[in-house]
Design a protein around this motif. Sequence first.
Motif, PDB file in Angstrom:
ATOM      1  N   TRP A   1       1.552   5.780 -14.002  1.00  0.00           N
ATOM      2  CA  TRP A   1       2.571   5.121 -13.180  1.00  0.00           C
ATOM      3  C   TRP A   1       3.452   4.217 -14.024  1.00  0.00           C
TER       4      TRP A   1
ATOM      5  N   THR B   1       0.547   5.597   0.536  1.00  0.00           N
ATOM      6  CA  THR B   1      -0.268   6.773   0.822  1.00  0.00           C
ATOM      7  C   THR B   1       0.465   7.978   0.261  1.00  0.00           C
TER       8      THR B   1
ATOM      9  N   ALA C   1       0.862  -1.176   0.000  1.00  0.00           N
ATOM     10  CA  ALA C   1       0.000   0.000   0.000  1.00  0.00           C
ATOM     11  C   ALA C   1       0.896   1.222   0.000  1.00  0.00           C
TER      12      ALA C   1
ATOM     13  N   TYR D   1      -4.434  10.199  -0.282  1.00  0.00           N
ATOM     14  CA  TYR D   1      -5.175   8.984  -0.617  1.00  0.00           C
ATOM     15  C   TYR D   1      -4.253   7.785  -0.465  1.00  0.00           C
ATOM     16  N   THR D   2      -4.869   6.613  -0.301  1.00  0.00           N
ATOM     17  CA  THR D   2      -4.121   5.369  -0.194  1.00  0.00           C
ATOM     18  C   THR D   2      -4.568   4.435  -1.302  1.00  0.00           C
ATOM     19  N   SER D   3      -3.607   3.821  -1.946  1.00  0.00           N
ATOM     20  CA  SER D   3      -3.874   2.842  -2.989  1.00  0.00           C
ATOM     21  C   SER D   3      -2.880   1.700  -2.818  1.00  0.00           C
ATOM     22  N   GLY D   4      -2.813   0.807  -3.771  1.00  0.00           N
ATOM     23  CA  GLY D   4      -1.899  -0.310  -3.623  1.00  0.00           C
ATOM     24  C   GLY D   4      -1.492  -0.896  -4.950  1.00  0.00           C
ATOM     25  N   THR D   5      -0.527  -1.790  -4.869  1.00  0.00           N
ATOM     26  CA  THR D   5      -0.048  -2.501  -6.045  1.00  0.00           C
ATOM     27  C   THR D   5       0.488  -3.859  -5.619  1.00  0.00           C
TER      28      THR D   5
ATOM     29  N   VAL E   1      -7.540   9.711  -9.177  1.00  0.00           N
ATOM     30  CA  VAL E   1      -6.940   8.758  -8.240  1.00  0.00           C
ATOM     31  C   VAL E   1      -8.054   8.247  -7.343  1.00  0.00           C
ATOM     32  N   VAL E   2      -8.060   6.966  -7.065  1.00  0.00           N
ATOM     33  CA  VAL E   2      -9.076   6.301  -6.243  1.00  0.00           C
ATOM     34  C   VAL E   2     -10.491   6.820  -6.547  1.00  0.00           C
TER      35      VAL E   2
END
Length: 122
Positions: free
Chosen positions: A47, A29, A27, A79-83, A64-65
């Motif tokens: 990205w 942020t 994750a 914001y928080t996202s992930g990969t 984003v999100v």
Amino acid sequence: MSDIRIEVQTHYLAAQSAPDNGQYVFAYTITISNDGAQAVQLLNRAWRITDADHKITRVAGDGVVGQQPHIAPGESFSYTSGTVLATPIGTMEGHYGMEAADGSKFEVTIPSFRLAVPNILH
């Protein structure tokens, strides 16, 4: 426009990862701060994700999100996202496409940051 500041924090999500199957979940942020004099809107992002085997994944899209946030002068948006990576180490970098209140469009570079399982690097 150098009035936009990007800060990144990353976290390895061990509970969602399956190292035996080559799945490492991270994750991140991101906080986008507007240090400028006019409001901006984040329109899109792109990205470049690189794993330790030099496999490159490119991701691009609107916002984003699910949001295209407006960021007023002196304000921030986080914001928080992930990969998911196939290796325990990798990097991400890219850019945001932004539009200022005066209608001018510009890109903000997202500096390269490391994704790594804790204690894997000495």
